[in-house]
Design a protein around this motif. Structure first.
Motif, PDB file in Angstrom:
ATOM      1  N   TYR A   8      10.154  -2.959  12.053  1.00  0.00           N
ATOM      2  CA  TYR A   8      11.323  -2.094  12.214  1.00  0.00           C
ATOM      3  C   TYR A   8      12.610  -2.917  12.260  1.00  0.00           C
ATOM      4  N   ARG A  43       5.547   5.734  17.822  1.00  0.00           N
ATOM      5  CA  ARG A  43       5.166   6.063  16.452  1.00  0.00           C
ATOM      6  C   ARG A  43       4.078   5.153  15.889  1.00  0.00           C
ATOM      7  N   TRP A  92      10.608   3.708  20.593  1.00  0.00           N
ATOM      8  CA  TRP A  92      10.355   4.597  19.468  1.00  0.00           C
ATOM      9  C   TRP A  92       9.228   4.050  18.591  1.00  0.00           C
ATOM     10  N   CYS A  93       9.276   2.743  18.320  1.00  0.00           N
ATOM     11  CA  CYS A  93       8.232   2.122  17.495  1.00  0.00           C
ATOM     12  C   CYS A  93       6.866   2.249  18.172  1.00  0.00           C
ATOM     13  N   GLU A  94       6.847   2.022  19.472  1.00  0.00           N
ATOM     14  CA  GLU A  94       5.581   2.115  20.205  1.00  0.00           C
ATOM     15  C   GLU A  94       5.036   3.539  20.137  1.00  0.00           C
ATOM     16  N   LYS A 148      12.403  -0.182  20.458  1.00  0.00           N
ATOM     17  CA  LYS A 148      11.086  -0.656  20.875  1.00  0.00           C
ATOM     18  C   LYS A 148      10.207   0.512  21.345  1.00  0.00           C
ATOM     19  N   ILE A 169       4.478   1.963  15.109  1.00  0.00           N
ATOM     20  CA  ILE A 169       5.110   1.113  14.094  1.00  0.00           C
ATOM     21  C   ILE A 169       5.329  -0.266  14.688  1.00  0.00           C
ATOM     22  N   ASN A 170       5.021  -1.285  13.910  1.00  0.00           N
ATOM     23  CA  ASN A 170       5.231  -2.662  14.351  1.00  0.00           C
ATOM     24  C   ASN A 170       6.724  -2.875  14.564  1.00  0.00           C
ATOM     25  N   TYR A 171       7.094  -3.266  15.788  1.00  0.00           N
ATOM     26  CA  TYR A 171       8.504  -3.425  16.142  1.00  0.00           C
ATOM     27  C   TYR A 171       9.193  -4.471  15.260  1.00  0.00           C
ATOM     28  N   CYS A 216      14.812   6.830  13.971  1.00  0.00           N
ATOM     29  CA  CYS A 216      14.813   6.088  15.226  1.00  0.00           C
ATOM     30  C   CYS A 216      16.181   6.140  15.882  1.00  0.00           C
TER      31      CYS A 216
END
Length: 107
Positions: A34, A27, A23-25, A21, A29-31, A13
């Motif tokens: 992260y 991928r 990057w998580c979205e 935020k 992934i729950n922010y 990330c």
């Protein structure tokens, strides 16, 4: 998820150039997860740095480039990037050491 996987994802990330935020979205992934992982990584890095700081400091050397400028008698000129520090005769070694600590943290 294993710590090594979390560490790898945090590093990925950070290297992405995206906000965490976004990057998580991207991928899925729950922010909040992260943020928890990143805070653990930061805490571990601070702990490692604190341990490293307690060890004996290693001398560091910087490249020195001689210029064609005329020599000024009684003055030492230290250049680091865009910084130039001129030290004349009768300088305070303690003050110079403090200035160099600050400049070292910036350069």
């Amino acid at each position: 998820m294993a710590s090594q996987e979390q560490l790898a994802l945090v590093a990925e990330c950070r290297a992405s150039g995206m906000t965490a935020k976004d990057w998580c979205e991207a991928r899925g992934i729950n922010y909040r997860h992260y943020v928890y992982w990143a805070s653990r990584v930061n805490r571990a890095q601070r702990t490692n740095q604190d341990h490293h700081d307690q060890q004996e400091p290693q001398p560091q050397w910087a490249p020195v480039k001689m210029t064609g400028e005329p020599e000024v008698i009684g003055e030492i000129r230290l250049v680091c990037g865009r910084w130039t520090i001129c030290v004349g005769t009768g300088f305070s070694p303690v003050l110079l050491a403090e200035v160099l600590k600050v400049v070292d943290g910036i350069c």
